[in-house]
Design a protein around this motif. Structure first.
Motif, PDB file in Angstrom:
ATOM      1  N   SER A 183      -0.135  -5.118  -3.887  1.00  0.00           N
ATOM      2  CA  SER A 183      -1.384  -5.706  -3.392  1.00  0.00           C
ATOM      3  C   SER A 183      -1.210  -7.207  -3.166  1.00  0.00           C
ATOM      4  O   SER A 183      -0.368  -7.858  -3.794  1.00  0.00           O
ATOM      5  N   VAL A 194       1.013  -2.176  -7.551  1.00  0.00           N
ATOM      6  CA  VAL A 194      -0.101  -1.269  -7.846  1.00  0.00           C
ATOM      7  C   VAL A 194       0.235  -0.390  -9.059  1.00  0.00           C
ATOM      8  O   VAL A 194      -0.662   0.090  -9.753  1.00  0.00           O
ATOM      9  N   LEU A 208      -5.110  -2.408  -9.784  1.00  0.00           N
ATOM     10  CA  LEU A 208      -5.647  -2.748  -8.467  1.00  0.00           C
ATOM     11  C   LEU A 208      -6.993  -3.428  -8.646  1.00  0.00           C
ATOM     12  O   LEU A 208      -7.877  -2.882  -9.317  1.00  0.00           O
ATOM     13  N   THR A 213      -8.898  -8.021  -3.148  1.00  0.00           N
ATOM     14  CA  THR A 213      -7.637  -7.603  -2.548  1.00  0.00           C
ATOM     15  C   THR A 213      -7.778  -7.636  -1.033  1.00  0.00           C
ATOM     16  O   THR A 213      -8.665  -6.997  -0.472  1.00  0.00           O
ATOM     17  N   VAL A 216      -2.633  -4.433   1.248  1.00  0.00           N
ATOM     18  CA  VAL A 216      -1.726  -3.638   0.423  1.00  0.00           C
ATOM     19  C   VAL A 216      -0.495  -3.315   1.270  1.00  0.00           C
ATOM     20  O   VAL A 216      -0.620  -2.836   2.408  1.00  0.00           O
TER      21      VAL A 216
END
Length: 358
Positions: A183, A194, A208, A213, A216
């Motif tokens: 992430s 992650v 996470l 965020t 990814v």
């Protein structure tokens, strides 16, 4: 969206019981430990102001890594300076403070993050979604203290989910996919795996942040190469890709489903505080969120005042696959194919009907 039945497999996740030798050591110091189910430990008979023997502290730190959190009961009227000093027992034995100071904070102590359901007494609305503290840092906090200076009469606790047991609960194919993901924080550009291996328990654990965020990254699989081999091998840019919007929504909903399933699947607990509870989490072992009742107005729930202290980690939560600890999310992404690359604010909005504030 990810459905719960698809996200969580049928095997029973495992959280180890208290270790008999460590319990004996702790009891020799005049303390009593109570194993909570399915995770957590309550400690009775301590006066943290008076200190504890180093072997007892070390034993409790291992139990935190295995069972997620410990609670020293009946620590009423702790001064801000006392709370800060006691919190140095864990991790790198330093406080790592990154927050502002509310005017009601005792002595305006910069290491105390005061939360409340009344704006006159503390910061409102903290932590409504599953998260780990300090996800915007490379060395995310190793531990956090939650001191309940005043518990509300009608309840308003914290939910905890064990992230090692959560990884165990994933179907094998999702375990393999999630282990290849990294992430990128939307505010600080820091990167985190992650799935990481906890430095004390040795358990593979999910991680996470649902509120900050911005992207990814997937390390693409290679035939005949194991995930552990991939983690050790630096890769070229064309061996990575960004998750798309639909893939991000699936991942975030799956993660949220996985945490929500913790209560019925035996790796989550809704903890209710008493005034004077001093709760420490291993921030690399458990995710948490405030119970919805914690944010109800004081007129309905009773006044709630909680002081948080965050502890410096001994190491960075570093990404795998040779990726750098920071990738500037405010600039163009370095990958060949487009996907979600969103800077600032609360990051990627994976659901429209929830408040993202952590």
């Amino acid at each position: 969206m990810g459905q719960l039945s698809e996200t969580v497999r049928s095997s029973q996740p495992s959280i180890p019981s208290l270790d008999a030798e460590r319990v004996s050591l702790i009891e020799q110091a005049g303390l009593t430990v109570k194993q909570l189910e399915p995770l957590g430990v309550e400690v009775y008979g301590a006066d943290v102001r008076a200190g504890l023997p180093k072997p007892v502290i070390e034993a409790l730190e291992v139990e935190m890594a295995n069972r997620g959190f410990i609670v020293f009961k009946q620590q009423t009227d702790l001064a801000a300076e006392e709370l800060v000093e006691v919190s140095k027992w864990w991790g790198a034995h330093e406080i790592h403070s990154t927050h502002g100071v509310h005017p009601a904070t005792p002595g305006r102590n910069r290491h105390i993050f005061r939360c409340s359901n009344d704006s006159r007494h503390g910061i409102l609305g903290v932590g409504p979604q599953w998260h780990n503290d300090g996800s915007f840092e490379a060395a995310t906090f190793s531990h956090s203290a939650y001191y309940m200076a005043r518990a509300p009469e009608q309840g308003g606790g914290t939910h905890f989910a064990h992230q090692g047991a959560a990884f165990d609960a994933l179907p094998k194919e999702k375990q393999a996919f999630w282990e290849r993901l990294v992430s990128v924080n939307s505010a600080s550009s820091v990167t985190h795996p992650v799935v990481h291996t906890h430095p004390v328990s040795g358990r593979k654990s999910v991680w996470l942040h649902l509120g900050m965020t911005g992207a990814v990254i997937e390390r693409l699989p290679e035939d005949g190469v194991t995930i552990d081999e991939l983690k050790q091998q630096p890769a070229s840019v064309d061996q990575f890709r960004l998750l798309t919007e639909s893939e991000m929504k699936t991942l975030f909903n799956d993660y949220n489903d996985l945490m929500n399933a913790s209560f019925e699947r035996g790796y989550g607990i809704r903890y209710h505080y008493d005034t004077g509870d001093l709760l420490y989490i291993d921030n690399w072992a458990v995710a948490h969120r405030a119970a919805p009742e914690a944010h109800m107005p004081a007129e309905q729930q009773g006044l709630r005042i909680m002081d948080r202290v965050t502890i410096k980690s001994k190491q960075d939560l570093a990404p795998h696959f040779g990726l750098p600890q920071y990738i500037n999310i405010n600039g163009p992404h370095p990958f060949n194919k487009d996907g979600v690359w969103q800077a600032g604010g609360v990051g990627f909005l994976w659901k429209d009907d929830i408040r993202l504030q952590n």
